[in-house]
Motif scaffolding. Structure first.
Motif, PDB file in Angstrom:
ATOM      1  N   ILE A   1       0.901  -0.956   0.184  1.00 52.29           N
ATOM      2  CA  ILE A   1       0.170   0.496  -0.441  1.00 52.29           C
ATOM      3  C   ILE A   1       0.698   1.429  -0.045  1.00 52.29           C
ATOM      4  CG2 ILE A   1      -1.982   1.115   1.252  1.00 52.29           C
ATOM      5  CD1 ILE A   1      -2.555  -1.496   0.221  1.00 52.29           C
ATOM      6  N   ALA A   2       0.892   2.085  -0.994  1.00 51.10           N
ATOM      7  CA  ALA A   2       1.851   3.311  -1.178  1.00 51.10           C
ATOM      8  C   ALA A   2       0.803   4.268   0.022  1.00 51.10           C
ATOM      9  CB  ALA A   2       1.748   3.795  -2.049  1.00 51.10           C
ATOM     10  N   ALA A   3       1.063   4.567   1.299  1.00 48.73           N
ATOM     11  CA  ALA A   3       1.225   5.701   1.407  1.00 48.73           C
ATOM     12  C   ALA A   3       1.334   6.938   1.537  1.00 48.73           C
ATOM     13  CB  ALA A   3       1.496   5.531   2.986  1.00 48.73           C
ATOM     14  N   VAL A   4       2.358   7.337   0.990  1.00 50.29           N
ATOM     15  CA  VAL A   4       2.968   8.489   0.768  1.00 50.29           C
ATOM     16  C   VAL A   4       3.475   8.043  -1.145  1.00 50.29           C
ATOM     17  CG1 VAL A   4       4.794  10.676   0.271  1.00 50.29           C
ATOM     18  CG2 VAL A   4       3.545   9.391   2.734  1.00 50.29           C
ATOM     19  N   THR A   5       2.681   8.785  -1.913  1.00 52.19           N
ATOM     20  CA  THR A   5       3.291   8.595  -3.845  1.00 52.19           C
ATOM     21  C   THR A   5       3.822  10.258  -4.765  1.00 52.19           C
ATOM     22  OG1 THR A   5       1.074   9.213  -4.219  1.00 52.19           O
ATOM     23  CG2 THR A   5       1.348   7.016  -4.043  1.00 52.19           C
ATOM     24  N   ASP A   6       3.801  11.114  -3.700  1.00 57.26           N
ATOM     25  CA  ASP A   6       4.217  12.054  -4.129  1.00 57.26           C
ATOM     26  C   ASP A   6       3.934  13.178  -3.608  1.00 57.26           C
ATOM     27  OD1 ASP A   6       4.454  14.134  -6.120  1.00 57.26           O
ATOM     28  OD2 ASP A   6       2.884  14.539  -7.193  1.00 57.26           O
ATOM     29  N   ALA A   7       5.401  13.206  -2.870  1.00 57.12           N
ATOM     30  CA  ALA A   7       5.467  14.946  -1.999  1.00 57.12           C
ATOM     31  C   ALA A   7       7.148  15.140  -2.440  1.00 57.12           C
ATOM     32  CB  ALA A   7       6.035  13.949  -0.231  1.00 57.12           C
ATOM     33  N   ASP A   8       6.906  16.255  -3.130  1.00 60.62           N
ATOM     34  CA  ASP A   8       7.961  16.819  -3.423  1.00 60.62           C
ATOM     35  C   ASP A   8       8.274  18.386  -2.721  1.00 60.62           C
ATOM     36  OD1 ASP A   8      10.195  17.654  -4.800  1.00 60.62           O
ATOM     37  OD2 ASP A   8       9.063  17.948  -6.549  1.00 60.62           O
ATOM     38  N   PHE A   9       9.260  18.515  -1.946  1.00 53.65           N
ATOM     39  CA  PHE A   9       9.512  20.083  -1.334  1.00 53.65           C
ATOM     40  C   PHE A   9      10.875  20.438  -0.641  1.00 53.65           C
ATOM     41  CE2 PHE A   9       8.517  16.821   1.877  1.00 53.65           C
ATOM     42  CZ  PHE A   9       9.538  17.344   3.127  1.00 53.65           C
ATOM     43  N   ASP A  10      11.108  21.388  -0.679  1.00 52.85           N
ATOM     44  CA  ASP A  10      12.515  21.378  -0.084  1.00 52.85           C
ATOM     45  C   ASP A  10      12.228  22.238   1.239  1.00 52.85           C
ATOM     46  OD1 ASP A  10      12.011  23.897  -1.090  1.00 52.85           O
ATOM     47  OD2 ASP A  10      13.352  24.423  -2.795  1.00 52.85           O
ATOM     48  N   LEU A  11      13.824  22.328   1.882  1.00 54.38           N
ATOM     49  CA  LEU A  11      13.188  23.331   3.716  1.00 54.38           C
ATOM     50  C   LEU A  11      14.285  23.483   3.844  1.00 54.38           C
ATOM     51  CD1 LEU A  11      11.544  24.109   5.671  1.00 54.38           C
ATOM     52  CD2 LEU A  11      12.138  21.993   6.839  1.00 54.38           C
ATOM     53  N   ALA A  12      14.448  25.156   3.432  1.00 52.09           N
ATOM     54  CA  ALA A  12      15.904  25.708   3.997  1.00 52.09           C
ATOM     55  C   ALA A  12      16.041  25.864   5.228  1.00 52.09           C
ATOM     56  CB  ALA A  12      15.877  27.010   3.181  1.00 52.09           C
ATOM     57  N   ARG A  13      17.173  26.386   6.237  1.00 52.34           N
ATOM     58  CA  ARG A  13      17.022  27.312   7.115  1.00 52.34           C
ATOM     59  C   ARG A  13      16.464  28.934   7.037  1.00 52.34           C
ATOM     60  NH1 ARG A  13      22.118  25.645  10.528  1.00 52.34           N
ATOM     61  NH2 ARG A  13      23.469  24.129   9.359  1.00 52.34           N
TER      62      ARG A  13
ATOM     63  N   ILE B   1       1.184  15.944  -1.945  1.00 49.79           N
ATOM     64  CA  ILE B   1       0.972  16.971  -1.618  1.00 49.79           C
ATOM     65  C   ILE B   1       0.471  18.099  -2.819  1.00 49.79           C
ATOM     66  CG2 ILE B   1       2.310  19.357  -1.719  1.00 49.79           C
ATOM     67  CD1 ILE B   1       4.234  17.769   0.371  1.00 49.79           C
ATOM     68  N   VAL B   2      -1.040  18.383  -2.964  1.00 49.97           N
ATOM     69  CA  VAL B   2      -1.541  18.675  -3.602  1.00 49.97           C
ATOM     70  C   VAL B   2      -0.921  20.398  -3.845  1.00 49.97           C
ATOM     71  CG1 VAL B   2      -3.661  16.857  -3.548  1.00 49.97           C
ATOM     72  CG2 VAL B   2      -3.714  18.768  -1.875  1.00 49.97           C
TER      73      VAL B   2
ATOM     74  N   ALA C   1      11.070   4.429  -3.884  1.00 49.93           N
ATOM     75  CA  ALA C   1      11.340   5.682  -4.803  1.00 49.93           C
ATOM     76  C   ALA C   1      12.201   6.565  -3.939  1.00 49.93           C
ATOM     77  CB  ALA C   1      10.474   5.844  -6.261  1.00 49.93           C
ATOM     78  N   GLY C   2      12.434   7.218  -5.016  1.00 52.63           N
ATOM     79  CA  GLY C   2      12.715   8.884  -4.776  1.00 52.63           C
ATOM     80  C   GLY C   2      13.481   9.249  -4.000  1.00 52.63           C
ATOM     81  N   SER C   3      13.347  10.167  -3.534  1.00 47.77           N
ATOM     82  CA  SER C   3      14.904  11.062  -2.362  1.00 47.77           C
ATOM     83  C   SER C   3      14.911  11.578  -2.050  1.00 47.77           C
ATOM     84  CB  SER C   3      16.446  11.357  -3.796  1.00 47.77           C
ATOM     85  OG  SER C   3      16.232  12.388  -3.895  1.00 47.77           O
ATOM     86  N   ALA C   4      15.656  12.138  -0.042  1.00 52.40           N
ATOM     87  CA  ALA C   4      15.807  12.992   0.575  1.00 52.40           C
ATOM     88  C   ALA C   4      17.203  13.232   0.696  1.00 52.40           C
ATOM     89  CB  ALA C   4      14.450  12.926   1.730  1.00 52.40           C
ATOM     90  N   LEU C   5      17.521  14.420   0.377  1.00 53.45           N
ATOM     91  CA  LEU C   5      18.774  15.197   0.114  1.00 53.45           C
ATOM     92  C   LEU C   5      18.702  15.492   1.917  1.00 53.45           C
ATOM     93  CD1 LEU C   5      19.364  15.408  -2.686  1.00 53.45           C
ATOM     94  CD2 LEU C   5      20.514  13.221  -1.361  1.00 53.45           C
ATOM     95  N   LEU C   6      20.043  15.672   2.620  1.00 49.12           N
ATOM     96  CA  LEU C   6      19.665  16.512   4.003  1.00 49.12           C
ATOM     97  C   LEU C   6      21.157  16.929   3.777  1.00 49.12           C
ATOM     98  CD1 LEU C   6      19.500  18.067   6.293  1.00 49.12           C
ATOM     99  CD2 LEU C   6      19.483  15.846   8.018  1.00 49.12           C
ATOM    100  N   GLY C   7      21.649  17.599   3.275  1.00 51.46           N
ATOM    101  CA  GLY C   7      23.275  18.264   2.766  1.00 51.46           C
ATOM    102  C   GLY C   7      23.720  17.190   1.763  1.00 51.46           C
ATOM    103  N   ASP C   8      24.581  15.759   1.853  1.00 47.09           N
ATOM    104  CA  ASP C   8      24.940  15.349   1.377  1.00 47.09           C
ATOM    105  C   ASP C   8      24.828  13.767   1.051  1.00 47.09           C
ATOM    106  OD1 ASP C   8      26.543  14.921   3.316  1.00 47.09           O
ATOM    107  OD2 ASP C   8      28.560  14.811   2.558  1.00 47.09           O
TER     108      ASP C   8
END
Length: 301
Positions: A7-19, A216-217, A51-58
Motif C-alpha cells: 500500500i503506497a502511503a506517500v506517492t508524491d511529496a516534492d518540497f524543499d526546506l531551507a534554514r 502534496i496537492v 523510490a525517491g530521495s530525501a537529501l540532507l546536505g550530502d
C-alpha cells in the motif's frame, strides 16, 4: 503491506526546506504526513521505500545505512518531536536523567554543567522543573509532549521535525510552544511542522504544504494561503472553511482508502468542482494539483 500487497502511503511529496524556514505539513489523519516524517528519519522497514530521495546536505536519508542515521543524523542533524511522546520516552529513566544523558551524548556538556543545562532545556519547552525527577508514566499527555520537545531541542539540530507538537496542550501552552518553535526558526533552524492545528501553523509557518491521500496537492506561501487570495486547491480551501472561526463547513465524504485510490484526482469524489478532466491525474499549476482555478482567478480571466 496489506493482504500480501504493498500500500503506497506517500506517492508524491516534492518540497524543499531551507534554514530559517518553517514548512507546515497539513491534512486529515491518515493522509501520510507521519509516514513521511518516519521515512526521513529511517524509521520505516527496509522494504517500505521503493523510490525517491530525501537529501540532507550530502546524505540521502532514504538510502543511508542505519549506522549513519544513528550516529550522525538522528538528534544531531535532525531533532524529532514525536506524535506519541510517551511511547518515545525511556520508561525507566526520569525526565531529568534523560535530558542530561541526551545533552552529554549530543553536545558533550561537562558533568558538572549537566544539571543546569537540563534545567535550561526544560524551561525552554515550558516543562516544570519540579517534575524533572518524575518518570514518563507519571506525566500527563501534555507534560510528556513538553518533555519530548525539550529532548528534541537539546541537540540544536539544524532541522527539527515536529509531529503534532501542540497535541494535549492547553491554549496558553500552545501559545508558548508555538512561540518557542518560531524562535527556533528565527535562530536559523529549519522546521517541518506536521499539524492539524491550522491556527498554530498560521503563526509559525513560512510556507504550507497540503497533503491528501499520500500526495502534496498544494504548496503555498503561508501569508497567501491564510490570507488573500487563499488556497487554490479545493481540498485546501475546504480545510480552512471547516474551521469554527471561518465558515465552519465540514468537507463532505471521507478520504479514499490508500489501497484503492482512483486513477485521477483522489479528491474528485468529494469535490463540487470535479469534471471529467479530473479523471486524469492533475499536475501542479501555480502551486496546486488541480485543473480548476479558484473563483477569484476565474473572475480575473
Amino acid at each position: 503491506m496489506r493482504g500480501g500487497r504493498h500500500i503506497a502511503a506517500v506517492t508524491d511529496a516534492d518540497f524543499d526546506l531551507a534554514r530559517g524556514e518553517c514548512l507546515a505539513l497539513v491534512g486529515e489523519s491518515g493522509c501520510g504526513k507521519s509516514v513521511l516524517a518516519s521515512a526521513l528519519l529511517g524509521l520505516l522497514p527496509g522494504n517500505a521505500q521503493t523510490a525517491g530521495s530525501a537529501l540532507l546536505g550530502d546524505v540521502d536519508l532514504l538510502t543511508a545505512d542505519e549506522r549513519t542515521l544513528a550516529r550522525t543524523v538522528r538528534g544531531r542533524r535532525i531533532g524529532l518531536v514525536p506524535q506519541s511522546p510517551a511511547a518515545h520516552l525511556t520508561p525507566v529513566r526520569t525526565v531529568g536523567t534523560q535530558l542530561q544523558e541526551t545533552l552529554r551524548e549530543l553536545t558533550g556538556t561537562r558533568k558538572q554543567d549537566l544539571r543546569g543545562a537540563a534545567h535550561a532545556a526544560a524551561e525552554r519547552a515550558a516543562f516544570p522543573l519540579d517534575h524533572l525527577d518524575r518518570y514518563p508514566h507519571e506525566l500527563s499527555g501534555g507534560l510528556a509532549q513538553r518533555a519530548a520537545t525539550a529532548l528534541a531541542l537539546v541537540g540544536d539540530a539544524p532541522l527539527l521535525l515536529a509531529d503534532e507538537p501542540t497535541t494535549g496542550l492547553d491554549r496558553d501552552l500552545v501559545d508558548r510552544t508555538v512561540d518557542e518553535l518560531r524562535r527556533h526558526v528565527d535562530e536559523g533552524h529549519a522546521l517541518l511542522m506536521i499539524t492539524h492545528d491550522l491556527a498554530a501553523a498560521e503563526r509559525v509557518a513560512d510556507r504550507v504544504a497540503v497533503m491528501y491521500a499520500g500526495r502534496i496537492v498544494e504548496l503555498a506561501d503561508a501569508a497567501r494561503f491564510f490570507g488573500a487570495p487563499g488556497p487554490r486547491h479545493p481540498y485546501a480551501r475546504g480545510l480552512l472553511n471547516a474551521l469554527p472561526e471561518r465558515a465552519f463547513t465540514p468537507i463532505p465524504g471521507m478520504p479514499p482508502e490508500l489501497g484503492d485510490l482512483p486513477t485521477g484526482c483522489a479528491f474528485a469524489a468529494r469535490c463540487t468542482h470535479a469534471t471529467d478532466a479530473c479523471a486524469v491525474q492533475p499536475h501542479f499549476t501555480g502551486g496546486a494539483a488541480c485543473h480548476h482555478p479558484t473563483a477569484e482567478e476565474r473572475a480575473r480571466a
